[in-house]
Enzyme design. Structure first.
Site, PDB file in Angstrom:
ATOM      1  N   LYS A 121       0.921  -1.277   0.077  1.00 46.67           N
ATOM      2  CA  LYS A 121      -0.100   0.052   0.086  1.00 46.67           C
ATOM      3  C   LYS A 121       0.899   1.183  -0.144  1.00 46.67           C
ATOM      4  O   LYS A 121       0.729   2.254  -0.697  1.00 46.67           O
ATOM      5  CB  LYS A 121      -0.946   0.032   1.192  1.00 46.67           C
ATOM      6  CG  LYS A 121      -1.854   1.324   1.370  1.00 46.67           C
ATOM      7  CD  LYS A 121      -2.656   1.706   0.255  1.00 46.67           C
ATOM      8  CE  LYS A 121      -3.506   2.796   0.603  1.00 46.67           C
ATOM      9  NZ  LYS A 121      -4.377   3.229  -0.510  1.00 46.67           N
ATOM     10  N   LYS A 174       1.049  11.910   5.798  1.00 44.84           N
ATOM     11  CA  LYS A 174       1.071  10.589   7.004  1.00 44.84           C
ATOM     12  C   LYS A 174       1.816   9.277   6.091  1.00 44.84           C
ATOM     13  O   LYS A 174       2.737   8.716   6.744  1.00 44.84           O
ATOM     14  CB  LYS A 174      -0.252  10.309   7.569  1.00 44.84           C
ATOM     15  CG  LYS A 174      -0.281   8.982   8.617  1.00 44.84           C
ATOM     16  CD  LYS A 174      -0.565   7.723   7.932  1.00 44.84           C
ATOM     17  CE  LYS A 174      -2.130   7.734   7.546  1.00 44.84           C
ATOM     18  NZ  LYS A 174      -2.502   6.588   6.912  1.00 44.84           N
TER      19      LYS A 174
END
Length: 304
Positions: free
Chosen positions: A179, A248
């Site tokens: 991811k 993030k």
């Protein structure tokens, strides 16, 4: 509504945001018993209850009712809190249960949580997502799964309720590693598009003229199209991924690269493009709004 599945699984779901609401909707509509828990917004909870879900008053109660618990939250701190806190999942799930993290999380945290839960007889899988809330609602998300083979086989029928493309990447943590790689590529596109559009504007080439060259050519793709839907049409909901979440994920990527001993100058450059936007107050804005912050670095107006 689909026929009730034969698997004797009961599902808990934590994190009913833009992606989680759609995923949970598909799980309950396709026949799985579903328990949800409220956070700040009752609207998705009430919607899911109307579709057949039940609500738990606490994480402990949700865990007690569930054989598989999905988390779709912001990142590793929220996942760790849900698992480790007093009254959380680790303390109340039965041995043989599975925790599935659909968040974009730090793989090192994922591996540590999996080890802690394994000691209690609880399995862990990472199944982060790709695509948008639209596909979440339609049940056609992509997911990349890190799990032991037997755990993946058990989860597959549940994943089928909400995902159109399911790839078993490898063991625990590999889904989150993939991811981060996926988001590095996509957010790298976003940083390139933003700087190109800001530069085009400075040299007198409009966004629609840029688009007339790129669209339909070799550089076109789905990410480009949703990014440009905001630029060309002002559709704020076309690509609902916040600049804060982008920043993030790129920090997690940096940590993963550091752990692997890899110098990643492009990754750091992409991260800094989003860091600048967040520092300028854009945390809640979405990725397609990044060009304004590039312009702001050069004396322009960052307001969208």
């Amino acid at each position: 509504m689909s026929k009730k599945p034969q698997e004797n699984e009961t599902i808990g779901f934590i994190g009913l945001g833009m992606m989680g609401h759609g995923i949970a909707k598909n799980i309950v509509e396709k026949g799985y018993p579903l328990t949800v828990i409220a956070h700040r917004n009752r609207t998705p909870v009430d919607d899911l209850i109307a579709r057949g879900a039940s609500e738990a008053p606490s994480l402990a109660e949700l865990a007690a009712r569930s054989s598989v618990v999905f988390l779709c939250v912001t990142g590793s701190p929220e996942v760790e809190a849900a698992v480790r806190r007093p009254g959380g999942l680790a303390a109340h799930l039965q041995p043989g249960s599975i925790v599935v993290d659909c968040s974009s999380s730090d793989p090192s945290s994922t591996v540590q949580l999996a080890a802690e839960l394994k000691a209690k007889g609880i399995d862990f899988a990472d199944a982060p997502l790709s695509r948008t809330p639209k596909e979440a609602w339609e049940g056609t998300l992509d997911t990349m799964v890190g799990a032991q083979d037997a755990v993946f086989a058990r989860l597959r029928p549940i994943l089928d309720t909400w995902a159109g493309k399911i790839v078993h990447i490898g063991g625990v943590g590999d889904g989150h590693r993939m991811k981060l790689l996926n988001n590095f590529i996509s957010l790298g596109y976003g940083a390139l598009y933003a700087e190109a559009l800001a530069l085009a504007d400075r040299v007198g080439i409009s966004a629609d003229r840029v688009d007339s060259v790129i669209r339909g050519g070799r550089m076109d793709c789905g990410f480009y199209q949703t990014f440009m839907k905001f630029t060309l049409e002002g559709d704020r909901d076309a690509h609902k991924f916040s600049l804060a979440n982008a920043f993030k994920d790129l920090r997690y990527l940096e940590s993963m690269a550091n752990g692997a001993g890899l110098v990643n100058p492009v990754g750091n450059a992409v991260k800094n493009a989003y860091a600048v936007a967040v520092a300028a107050g854009g945390a809640a804005d979405y990725v397609p709004m990044l060009p304004a912050y590039v312009d702001g670095l050069n004396g322009g107006d960052t307001k969208n």
